[in-house]
Motif scaffolding. Structure first.
Motif, short mmCIF file in Angstrom:
data_model
loop_
_atom_site.label_atom_id
_atom_site.label_comp_id
_atom_site.label_asym_id
_atom_site.label_seq_id
_atom_site.Cartn_x
_atom_site.Cartn_y
_atom_site.Cartn_z
N GLY A 306 -41.57 -5.35 14.02
CA GLY A 306 -40.14 -5.10 14.01
C GLY A 306 -39.43 -5.60 15.25
O GLY A 306 -38.42 -5.02 15.67
N THR A 307 -39.94 -6.68 15.83
CA THR A 307 -39.35 -7.23 17.05
C THR A 307 -38.82 -8.64 16.81
O THR A 307 -39.09 -9.24 15.76
N GLU A 308 -38.08 -9.16 17.78
CA GLU A 308 -37.47 -10.48 17.64
C GLU A 308 -38.19 -11.55 18.44
O GLU A 308 -37.72 -12.68 18.53
N HIS A 309 -39.34 -11.21 19.03
CA HIS A 309 -40.09 -12.21 19.79
C HIS A 309 -41.53 -11.75 19.97
O HIS A 309 -41.88 -10.58 19.71
N VAL A 310 -42.38 -12.68 20.40
CA VAL A 310 -43.72 -12.34 20.87
C VAL A 310 -43.80 -12.83 22.32
O VAL A 310 -42.78 -13.19 22.90
N TYR A 311 -45.00 -12.87 22.89
CA TYR A 311 -45.14 -13.32 24.27
C TYR A 311 -46.12 -14.48 24.37
O TYR A 311 -47.08 -14.57 23.58
N LEU A 312 -45.86 -15.33 25.36
CA LEU A 312 -46.83 -16.35 25.75
C LEU A 312 -47.36 -15.96 27.12
O LEU A 312 -46.60 -15.87 28.09
N ASP A 313 -48.65 -15.69 27.17
CA ASP A 313 -49.27 -15.16 28.38
C ASP A 313 -49.88 -16.31 29.19
O ASP A 313 -50.85 -16.95 28.77
N CYS A 314 -49.33 -16.55 30.37
CA CYS A 314 -49.83 -17.60 31.27
C CYS A 314 -50.33 -17.02 32.59
O CYS A 314 -50.59 -17.77 33.55
N ARG A 315 -50.44 -15.70 32.66
CA ARG A 315 -50.74 -15.03 33.93
C ARG A 315 -52.12 -15.39 34.47
O ARG A 315 -52.34 -15.33 35.68
N HIS A 316 -53.05 -15.76 33.59
CA HIS A 316 -54.41 -16.09 33.99
C HIS A 316 -54.56 -17.54 34.41
O HIS A 316 -55.62 -17.94 34.91
N MET A 317 -53.51 -18.34 34.23
CA MET A 317 -53.59 -19.77 34.51
C MET A 317 -53.40 -20.05 36.01
O MET A 317 -52.78 -19.26 36.73
N ASP A 318 -53.94 -21.16 36.46
CA ASP A 318 -53.80 -21.58 37.86
C ASP A 318 -52.33 -21.86 38.14
O ASP A 318 -51.74 -22.78 37.55
N ILE A 319 -51.71 -21.09 39.01
CA ILE A 319 -50.26 -21.17 39.21
C ILE A 319 -49.86 -22.52 39.83
O ILE A 319 -48.81 -23.08 39.49
N ASP A 320 -50.67 -23.06 40.72
CA ASP A 320 -50.33 -24.35 41.33
C ASP A 320 -50.36 -25.46 40.29
O ASP A 320 -49.49 -26.34 40.27
N LYS A 321 -51.35 -25.41 39.42
CA LYS A 321 -51.45 -26.40 38.35
C LYS A 321 -50.28 -26.24 37.37
O LYS A 321 -49.70 -27.23 36.90
N PHE A 322 -49.92 -24.99 37.08
CA PHE A 322 -48.80 -24.73 36.18
C PHE A 322 -47.51 -25.32 36.75
O PHE A 322 -46.76 -26.00 36.05
N ILE A 323 -47.24 -25.06 38.02
CA ILE A 323 -46.01 -25.54 38.64
C ILE A 323 -46.00 -27.07 38.69
O ILE A 323 -44.95 -27.70 38.49
N HIS A 324 -47.17 -27.69 38.92
CA HIS A 324 -47.25 -29.15 38.97
C HIS A 324 -46.98 -29.77 37.60
O HIS A 324 -46.24 -30.75 37.49
N HIS A 325 -47.59 -29.18 36.56
CA HIS A 325 -47.48 -29.74 35.21
C HIS A 325 -46.18 -29.34 34.52
O HIS A 325 -45.59 -30.13 33.78
N PHE A 326 -45.72 -28.10 34.78
CA PHE A 326 -44.55 -27.57 34.07
C PHE A 326 -43.45 -27.10 35.04
O PHE A 326 -43.02 -25.94 34.96
N PRO A 327 -43.00 -27.94 35.92
CA PRO A 327 -42.01 -27.49 36.91
C PRO A 327 -40.69 -27.05 36.30
O PRO A 327 -40.06 -26.10 36.77
N ASN A 328 -40.27 -27.72 35.23
CA ASN A 328 -39.01 -27.39 34.57
C ASN A 328 -39.09 -26.01 33.92
O ASN A 328 -38.16 -25.21 34.01
N ILE A 329 -40.21 -25.74 33.25
CA ILE A 329 -40.41 -24.45 32.60
C ILE A 329 -40.51 -23.34 33.64
O ILE A 329 -39.93 -22.26 33.49
N TYR A 330 -41.24 -23.61 34.71
CA TYR A 330 -41.39 -22.62 35.79
C TYR A 330 -40.03 -22.24 36.36
O TYR A 330 -39.73 -21.04 36.53
#
Length: 532
Positions: A306-330
């Motif tokens: 009964g909700t309008e969204h789910v979640y995408l969990d990225c908390r376990h991912m390497d934050i430096d790699k995330f920022i490098h690959h997805f800077p716009n999303i970050y």
């Protein structure tokens, strides 16, 4: 009146690639590109993930990419088209690199490859999480270096010119419909102008604005598809609208911000509102299943909870790699108070891509002579019932090249049609109430979102058709009586596109790929395309 040898409608990857090739081949001929807003405001600009292409033959193969595409297309891909795009893709990618496009590389100098839903290997080349923007930048820079290309902004194409405008009766069964050019509304002068062309290419992009929630920019109003349908050209498979599973959930924001599939390719996990990983209930490929499966799974979880969204969990991912690959999303998440290292990202499906469109042959030629279509507005046979992630930019480049090759074989045998009349606006008046347009657009988006979304039923489709009939009658009456405006033309085009989506969905008595009808939950043995 203007006369040009090659006319291109749209300034995304498809139109610009084609124009560059034509310009280089024919430095003595005239090429005009028309776009209805800024030159860089295209669907291409908003493509995040990248380009799926086989360039590592030690770990990947053309056969694997072909197989992945066919599986994703759920029985409706044209195998010949799939093989063309996959095998010709590397050469086309090398061309845009030569024109100045930069793709990310590893420290060893090799391309940094991502993996997305439906792919069996890492094969997606990218530029951070703004691949489309980088391609658009490079192509526009190359275009501006070509002296025989004229790029006209803020010019709205109203209609294709065919024998109909010469006074002849043109129907779907007319065997020799030909395109002589277009009528355009110059947004600066407010006048309708006539442009005659020998060859016309439609690269007008998608139609996501027919839905309330979409990742597409506001320009994505299905103009090319609607114009070809009015000109009695062939349209196919419009019922297959791809909803991207993971748009950032922000009520009221339009367009929706896209969270690229590459985030899941790098390890992002979908969870429901209770924090539970749910994809194992729907597909063995989990969060990297094809988009149709993931979108339906999310839709199901939202209805269950009964909700309008789910979640995408990225908390376990390497934050430096995330920022490098997805800077716009970050940065986007950070701007609304979401720390991807600590918080899950709220996501929900949004209309993203039209797998059907203007029916073309293997050279990009439509059912109308001298008229080609390329990119998202076209239906080449590559995507079938569901597009494989990151195949769209590849298809646009390959078919831009093929349209170019076929057009060059014909250009010298085509002459201008001098007898085309000027636009006749007699009897029309200035519209007095814009609410007649804006309210109809709201109604259209609500109808399509509520009745023709990820999951459909016969009752919903019937209701949608009845309501679209009323909107069509009202809008056509307004079109006949008032002066043409971009807002009115876009509404008219979107209603046409909505009708084609609903009509295709009503004809398809099965569930396949992106079309899921609970009244026909299984696939039919007879696999066919719906041509309108």
């Amino acid at each position: 009146m203007q006369q040009v040898d090659f006319l291109v409608i749209g300034s995304g990857i498809a139109g610009l690639t084609y124009a560059l090739k034509v310009s280089q081949q024919y430095p003595d001929k005239t090429i005009t590109i028309i776009t209805k807003t800024r030159e860089d405001e295209t669907n291409t600009k908003y493509a995040q993930g990248g380009v799926a292409v086989v360039n590592d033959l030690e770990n990947d193969s053309f056969e694997k990419h072909i197989e992945d595409t066919l599986i994703s297309g759920d029985g409706l891909c044209n195998p010949h088209t799939v093989e063309i795009v996959v095998r010709e893709g590397p050469d086309r990618v090398n061309e845009i690199i030569e024109w100045g496009t930069n793709f990310d590389k590893n420290p060893d100098g090799e391309f940094s490859l991502g993996r997305e839903g439906g792919h069996s290997e890492f094969r997606v080349i990218h530029h951070k999480d703004v691949t489309g923007k980088e391609i658009e930048r490079a192509l526009l820079a190359a275009i501006h270096r070509r002296p025989n290309i004229r790029l006209v902004t803020h010019c709205f194409v109203v209609d294709l010119i065919t024998q109909h405008h010469l006074g002849y009766l043109v129907t779907k069964s007319t065997p020799d419909i030909a395109c002589y050019g277009v009528y355009v509304l110059n947004l600066e002068t407010k006048q309708i102008e006539k442009i005659l062309s020998k060859i016309t290419l439609l690269a007008t992009g998608g139609n996501g604005q027919v839905y309330r929630s979409t990742t597409n920019p506001i320009i994505a109003t299905g103009d090319g598809v609607a114009m070809v349908y009015r000109a009695k050209g062939r349209i196919e498979n419009m019922e297959f609208i791809q909803f991207h599973p993971t748009a950032l959930y922000q009520p009221g924001e339009s367009p929706s911000f896209l969270i690229t599939e590459a985030v899941r390719g790098d390890g992002g996990i979908l969870r429901n509102i209770h924090g539970e990983d749910f994809m194992h209930k729907y597909d063995a490929r989990l969060s990297l299943a094809p988009r149709d499966i993931v979108a339906r799974a999310i839709d199901s979880e939202m209805k269950i909870t009964g909700t309008e969204h789910v979640y995408l969990d990225c908390r376990h991912m390497d934050i430096d790699k995330f920022i490098h690959h997805f800077p716009n999303i970050y940065e986007k998440c950070k701007s609304i108070g979401i720390d991807v290292q600590k918080d899950m990202i709220p996501v929900s499906p949004a209309a993203h891509y039209s797998c059907g469109g203007i029916k073309t042959n293997e050279w990009g030629l439509t059912s109308i002579s001298n008229l080609y279509a390329c990119g998202e507005c076209a239906s080449t046979g590559l995507h079938g019932a569901n597009r494989l992630a990151s195949n769209s930019l590849l298809e646009a480049m390959v078919f831009a090249h093929r349209c170019f090759l076929d057009a060059t074989r014909k250009i010298d045998s085509i002459t201008f049609e001098e007898s085309v009349p000027d636009w006749d606006a007699r009897g029309t008046t200035v519209p007095r109430e814009m609410i007649l347009i804006t309210q109809s657009l709201k109604e259209l988006k609500q109808i399509m979102s509520d009745y023709v979304g990820i999951v459909r039923t016969n009752v919903r489709l019937q209701r949608a058709l009845r309501r679209l009939d009323i909107l069509h009658e009202e809008t056509e009456d307004l079109y006949e009586k008032t002066e043409v405006s971009p807002q009115l033309c876009e509404l008219r085009n979107l209603i046409t596109v909505g009708y084609l989506i609903v009509k295709g969905a009503a004809f398809r008595k099965e569930s396949r790929g992106l079309h899921y009808n609970t009244d026909y939950p299984y696939k039919c043995e007879l696999v066919q395309n719906i041509v309108l």
